[in-house]
Design an enzyme around this catalytic site. Structure first.
Site, PDB file in Angstrom:
ATOM      1  N   HIS A 169      85.431  65.944   5.015  1.00  0.00           N
ATOM      2  CA  HIS A 169      85.867  66.227   6.326  1.00  0.00           C
ATOM      3  C   HIS A 169      85.273  65.147   7.365  1.00  0.00           C
ATOM      4  CE1 HIS A 169      86.797  70.768   5.862  1.00  0.00           C
ATOM      5  NE2 HIS A 169      88.003  70.239   5.754  1.00  0.00           N
ATOM      6  N   CYS A 263      79.971  72.592  10.828  1.00  0.00           N
ATOM      7  CA  CYS A 263      81.144  73.409  10.201  1.00  0.00           C
ATOM      8  C   CYS A 263      80.922  74.904  10.505  1.00  0.00           C
ATOM      9  CB  CYS A 263      80.633  73.527   8.466  1.00  0.00           C
ATOM     10  SG  CYS A 263      81.025  71.901   8.094  1.00  0.00           S
TER      11      CYS A 263
END
Length: 270
Positions: A169, A263
């Site tokens: 990511h 996150c």
């Protein structure tokens, strides 16, 4: 350096990790045979929430669901710009149901929500950065989702290609320091994407692989304070040299699933 960095108050959305576990493997960090200490994860997560609040930020929470062990990673659920919400369509079938409770929370709060047609993993790969949005692809979010986000928000989207599976990511390889600058790990990106970042951010704070592997780039900044993994020692020192204030928060139990501070943190930009 003069003490010139200014913090701005933020609103964050999080999700209690009471059901956190590693039940499957969808990135190189995940190993279902490696046990997760849920009580430790909860203590670490509460410390993060308490730290945000101690620095003047608002923290709200989505109720976790037992069948969704990765729901704690709130950043992946959406990206919010000026009160408009662009939701998620996860690549992994195991995570796709997570979008439902998050979209329901936003709608209950009165937000307009657009569900993407293409694979898109929220702030994991779509990172608002001042005048534009930085957008990662290569492992999860697709270029088609970048175009959808640009059409929905009316904000220029800068596509960046990730090449190292450990940094699957964008928010594992880069984070926004303030409206003008970022920190990132160059080798996580394709050669062309490195050139783009060097042109856009000639004064960026560069991280080593050691910083990045310690989840130092999965950080959250309020413009002055940088909530950062304590393992990213060299990066924290560089940030301090630039006038930022590193605030170490240990979320090491979440590293077992490939996540960290960012996150676990969805920013609501109203």
């Amino acid at each position: 350096m003069p003490d010139s960095r200014v913090a701005s108050r933020r609103r964050y959305l999080v999700c209690d990790p009471r059901h956190f576990a590693v039940r499957y493997a969808i990135n190189p960090w995940m190993c279902p045979d490696r046990p997760v200490d849920v009580l430790l994860a909860q203590r670490q997560w509460r410390t993060l929430v308490d730290t945000y609040r101690a620095h003047g930020h608002t923290v709200e929470s989505v109720t976790p669901e037992p069948a969704l062990p990765d729901m704690v990673f709130a950043a992946n659920a959406a990206v919010v710009v000026e009160g408009r919400v662009f939701g998620s369509l996860f690549l992994a079938p195991e995570r796709r149901p997570e979008s439902v409770p998050y979209e329901a929370w936003f709608k209950a709060e009165g937000y307009e929500v657009q569900h993407p047609e293409s694979v898109c993993e929220g702030e994991g790969d779509l990172v608002p950065a001042g005048r534009w949005m930085l957008a990662g692809t290569g492992f999860r979010t697709t270029p088609e989702a970048h175009r959808e986000a640009q059409e929905y928000f009316g904000v220029p989207v800068i596509g960046l290609t990730l090449v190292d599976p450990y940094f699957y990511h964008l928010d594992t390889a880069l984070f926004v320091l303030d409206a003008e600058n970022i920190a990132y790990y160059p080798e996580a990106f394709s050669p062309g994407s490195r050139e783009v970042l060097a042109r856009l951010y000639p004064d960026a704070v560069l991280a080593t692989r050691e910083d990045a592997m310690a989840f130092g780039l999965n950080s959250v900044s309020d413009g002055r304070h940088v909530f950062i993994s304590p393992g990213a020692i060299a990066l924290a020192a560089r940030l301090a040299e630039r006038g930022y204030v590193p605030v170490p928060v240990d979320l090491s139990e979440f590293h077992k699933a490939g996540g960290g501070i960012k996150c676990c943190t969805q920013e609501i930009r109203s």
